[in-house]
Scaffold this motif. Structure first.
Motif, PDB file in Angstrom:
ATOM      1  N   ALA A  50       0.822  -1.203   0.000  1.00 12.49           N
ATOM      2  CA  ALA A  50       0.000   0.000   0.000  1.00 12.49           C
ATOM      3  C   ALA A  50       0.862   1.261   0.000  1.00 12.49           C
ATOM      4  N   GLU A  51       2.063   1.153   0.534  1.00 11.79           N
ATOM      5  CA  GLU A  51       2.973   2.285   0.577  1.00 11.79           C
ATOM      6  C   GLU A  51       4.181   1.967  -0.285  1.00 11.79           C
ATOM      7  N   PRO A  78       5.295  -9.974   6.432  1.00 10.29           N
ATOM      8  CA  PRO A  78       4.419 -11.010   6.990  1.00 10.29           C
ATOM      9  C   PRO A  78       3.048 -10.475   7.428  1.00 10.29           C
ATOM     10  N   SER A  79       2.964  -9.206   7.762  1.00 15.08           N
ATOM     11  CA  SER A  79       1.690  -8.631   8.203  1.00 15.08           C
ATOM     12  C   SER A  79       0.768  -8.265   7.045  1.00 15.08           C
ATOM     13  N   MET A  80       1.221  -8.458   5.818  1.00 16.43           N
ATOM     14  CA  MET A  80       0.427  -8.081   4.641  1.00 16.43           C
ATOM     15  C   MET A  80      -0.329  -9.276   4.077  1.00 16.43           C
ATOM     16  N   ALA A  81      -1.494  -8.988   3.520  1.00 20.99           N
ATOM     17  CA  ALA A  81      -2.273 -10.013   2.838  1.00 20.99           C
ATOM     18  C   ALA A  81      -1.543 -10.416   1.558  1.00 20.99           C
ATOM     19  N   LEU A  82      -1.515 -11.694   1.264  1.00 19.24           N
ATOM     20  CA  LEU A  82      -0.798 -12.172   0.085  1.00 19.24           C
ATOM     21  C   LEU A  82      -1.681 -12.373  -1.138  1.00 19.24           C
ATOM     22  N   TRP A  83      -2.964 -12.371  -0.970  1.00 17.41           N
ATOM     23  CA  TRP A  83      -3.845 -12.735  -2.081  1.00 17.41           C
ATOM     24  C   TRP A  83      -3.751 -11.756  -3.248  1.00 17.41           C
ATOM     25  N   ASN A  84      -3.366 -10.501  -2.998  1.00 16.42           N
ATOM     26  CA  ASN A  84      -3.322  -9.530  -4.090  1.00 16.42           C
ATOM     27  C   ASN A  84      -1.917  -8.968  -4.286  1.00 16.42           C
ATOM     28  N   SER A  85      -0.910  -9.786  -4.018  1.00 22.19           N
ATOM     29  CA  SER A  85       0.458  -9.311  -4.124  1.00 22.19           C
ATOM     30  C   SER A  85       1.307 -10.276  -4.938  1.00 22.19           C
TER      31      SER A  85
END
Length: 65
Positions: A13-14, A31-38
């Motif tokens: 996001a940043e 690790p704190s980020m959602a992986l489905w859209n990355s």
């Protein structure tokens, strides 16, 4: 998943992230980020120069300590 990561942040996001030695080894997405859209997780050698850029998304990580 721990309580701290129960609600993951949006991936990439940043464009600039400050990380600390406790966050190592550094990976993008974090690790704190959602992986489905990355992109696929890649480990980044931030210790060498104190900063590094992700080759997939261009996010810039700065090691602060």
């Amino acid at each position: 998943m721990t309580a701290a990561t129960a609600h993951p942040t949006q991936a990439n996001a940043e464009k600039r992230y400050v990380v600390h030695r406790g966050d190592l080894p550094l990976s993008c997405p974090l690790p704190s980020m959602a992986l489905w859209n990355s992109h696929p997780r890649v480990y980044l050698p931030v210790e060498e120069e104190g900063e590094v850029q992700c080759p997939y998304c261009g996010s810039h990580f700065v090691l602060e300590d």
